[in-house]
Write a protein that holds these residues in place. Structure first.
Motif, short mmCIF file in Angstrom:
data_model
loop_
_atom_site.label_atom_id
_atom_site.label_comp_id
_atom_site.label_asym_id
_atom_site.label_seq_id
_atom_site.Cartn_x
_atom_site.Cartn_y
_atom_site.Cartn_z
N PHE A 156 0.86 -1.19 0.00
CA PHE A 156 0.00 0.00 0.00
C PHE A 156 0.90 1.24 0.00
O PHE A 156 0.76 2.13 0.83
CB PHE A 156 -0.94 0.02 1.21
CG PHE A 156 -1.73 -1.25 1.39
CD1 PHE A 156 -2.91 -1.45 0.69
CD2 PHE A 156 -1.28 -2.26 2.23
CE1 PHE A 156 -3.65 -2.63 0.85
CE2 PHE A 156 -2.01 -3.43 2.40
CZ PHE A 156 -3.19 -3.61 1.70
N PHE A 201 7.75 5.49 2.48
CA PHE A 201 8.51 4.57 3.35
C PHE A 201 9.70 3.98 2.59
O PHE A 201 10.78 3.78 3.16
CB PHE A 201 7.63 3.42 3.86
CG PHE A 201 6.71 3.79 5.00
CD1 PHE A 201 7.22 4.25 6.21
CD2 PHE A 201 5.33 3.66 4.87
CE1 PHE A 201 6.38 4.58 7.26
CE2 PHE A 201 4.48 3.98 5.92
CZ PHE A 201 5.00 4.45 7.12
N ASP A 218 1.51 -0.94 -4.98
CA ASP A 218 0.25 -0.19 -4.85
C ASP A 218 -0.52 -0.38 -6.15
O ASP A 218 0.07 -0.43 -7.21
CB ASP A 218 0.54 1.30 -4.62
CG ASP A 218 -0.69 2.04 -4.12
OD1 ASP A 218 -0.65 2.52 -2.96
OD2 ASP A 218 -1.70 2.15 -4.85
N LEU A 219 -1.85 -0.47 -6.04
CA LEU A 219 -2.58 -0.73 -7.28
C LEU A 219 -2.94 0.53 -8.04
O LEU A 219 -3.38 0.46 -9.20
CB LEU A 219 -3.80 -1.64 -7.06
CG LEU A 219 -4.87 -1.32 -6.06
CD1 LEU A 219 -5.71 -0.13 -6.45
CD2 LEU A 219 -5.78 -2.54 -5.95
N ASN A 239 -2.32 -5.30 -7.14
CA ASN A 239 -3.03 -5.57 -5.90
C ASN A 239 -2.07 -6.25 -4.92
O ASN A 239 -1.41 -7.23 -5.25
CB ASN A 239 -4.22 -6.48 -6.21
CG ASN A 239 -5.16 -6.58 -5.03
OD1 ASN A 239 -4.73 -6.72 -3.89
ND2 ASN A 239 -6.44 -6.51 -5.31
N VAL A 240 -2.01 -5.71 -3.70
CA VAL A 240 -1.12 -6.26 -2.68
C VAL A 240 -1.39 -7.75 -2.45
O VAL A 240 -0.47 -8.54 -2.27
CB VAL A 240 -1.29 -5.47 -1.36
CG1 VAL A 240 -0.74 -6.25 -0.18
CG2 VAL A 240 -0.63 -4.11 -1.47
N ASP A 277 0.53 -0.73 5.52
CA ASP A 277 -0.16 0.52 5.84
C ASP A 277 -1.38 0.68 4.95
O ASP A 277 -1.44 1.56 4.09
CB ASP A 277 0.82 1.70 5.66
CG ASP A 277 0.19 3.03 6.08
OD1 ASP A 277 -0.76 3.01 6.90
OD2 ASP A 277 0.63 4.08 5.57
#
Ligand code: SAH
Length: 397
Positions: free
Chosen positions: A228, A234, A250-251, A279-280, A300
């Motif tokens: 995410f 980060f 991240d999508l 998608n994670v 996150d």
């Protein structure tokens, strides 16, 4: 002038508000159909006795916020100026810090006015209004800000369409127009922000201390999976902390150029990093299939997300998320678990973490926990307004 009306609080809710709770809950009074947003509320007990003064503004589970408990206090220009002045004074050390040039100057109820936040980005101020009610005081608020600080420019976000979402508009208010991306500093790291590009700016300022800890304590020589990842904030911190390699997932399609930008403004070669637009949950499966393990996994997620295939809600699915992460965390690895869901507290969050580990038959130790940083002031007696919860967890073997 906004009109004043008397608001009778139901008996069950009197004590709470009288003792200092700043939010006027929907159920605390009879429905106020037809009342104009921004009306001043003279909040009284069932017997008519004064408790507090607030304003009417619908926001999530509230219909307004308490502004003062002094019956003589007018909600006027001076009121807003005093509140903003005190908030600015409280952040003097932030204004003096050359290594960090973006922070929160005014944090809603924590600084005495629920529904309003003000963030500072290297000379630019960004106001966020969370209800039509608070927006009705816009002129007084902007004037009060201008009287209090030196500014290059002012931007605003209206975050109150019918779903509490951001309203698309040109967010420029006045002063110098920003050249975006604007490069701000956070503990010496660079981040690119854009104050006129939708609801979000490119960085969530409330994770400052977590990014610093990641960089200083958990990155050197490590492989980092940032799920995410949004603009990869980060990942940048980890790369600057000497990570062997970061992987950002991240999508949102925009996360790719945005993440490249964040690396680039720090002089990091993004081609040496992995950036996946996907998608994670698909990535977790992919990583398991390929026997991949990461030294550090960052979680996150948004509080709630819906894709074509599934819905994810932190209040239901966090244990599963921990389990997914554990399947690809290296022995003695680190999981940084974060949530900004205000509907549960740290204790509950830890129970989700515990469940995830137990169901994976793994032991762990929480090394650090973080909530909102110092500039995100919250009402001390009401921890529910301190929505951010982050645990840095070590997997034992
Ligand atoms: N960790 C980020 C902020 C995350 S915001 C930071 O520190 O800056 C939440 C992000 O989750 C959004 O960018 C959204 O696009 C992404 N997202 C939501 N559901 C997702 C999913 N199923 N897979 C991958 N990304 C998802």
């Amino acid at each position: 002038m906004n009109q004043t009306i008397e608001l009778k609080i139901k008996p069950n809710y009197v004590a709470e508000i009288a003792e200092g709770y700043p939010l006027i809950l929907k159920d605390a009074a009879e429905p106020l159909d037809g009342l104009v947003e921004g009306s001043i509320l003279k909040i009284v007990r069932p017997n008519g006795k004064y408790i507090a003064t607030g304003y009417y503004g619908k926001q999530n589970k509230g219909i307004g916020w308490v502004l003062t408990r002094n019956p003589q206090q007018e909600i006027d220009q001076d009121f807003f100026k005093d509140k903003i002045k005190s908030a600015v004074k409280l952040r003097e050390s932030f204004f003096d810090d050359d290594e960090t040039t973006a922070f929160r100057v005014f944090n809603g109820e924590g600084d005495g006015i629920g529904g309003l936040t003000i963030d500072f980005f290297d000379g630019y101020y960004m106001l966020s209004f969370y209800s039509e009610g608070i927006y009705s005081f816009r002129k007084l608020i902007i004037y009060a800000l201008k009287e209090t600080v030196n500014y290059r420019g002012i931007y605003e976000k209206k975050r109150f369409d019918t779903n509490g979402q951001y309203l698309e508009q040109d967010d420029y208010v006045e002063g110098e127009k920003g050249q975006f991306p604007l490069i701000i500093k956070e503990n010496g790291m660079n981040y690119a922000v854009d104050l006129n590009d939708g609801a979000m700016t490119g960085i969530f300022l409330d994770q400052r201390n977590v990014r610093l800890s990641l960089r200083e304590n958990y990155s050197e020589g490590k492989t980092i999976l940032n799920t995410f990842s949004y603009t990869g904030a980060f990942s940048v911190a980890a790369a600057l902390g000497g990570a062997y390699e970061t992987t950002s997932v991240d999508l949102a399609k925009r996360s790719l150029p945005k993440t490249i930008e964040q690396f680039s403004v720090n002089g990091i070669d993004y081609e040496q990093q992995q950036i996946k637009v996907m998608n994670v949950f698909d990535y977790f499966q992919y990583a398991v299939r390929h026997n991949m393990k990461f030294d550090v996994v960052i979680l996150d997620p948004p509080s709630f997300a819906r894709t074509k295939k599934m819905t994810f809600s932190t209040s239901k699915d966090y244990p599963k998320l921990i389990k997914d992460a554990l399947a690809i965390t290296a022995p003695k690895g680190i999981i940084i678990a974060s949530t900004n869901n205000a509907s549960f507290d740290m204790k509950k969050f830890k129970s989700f973490i515990d469940k995830g580990f137990k169901e994976s038959n793994k032991r762990y130790k929480i090394l650090e926990q973080h909530q909102l940083p110092e500039d995100f002031v919250t009402p001390e007696e009401y921890p529910e307004f301190n929505y951010l919860k982050v645990c840095i967890i070590q997997l034992m073997k």
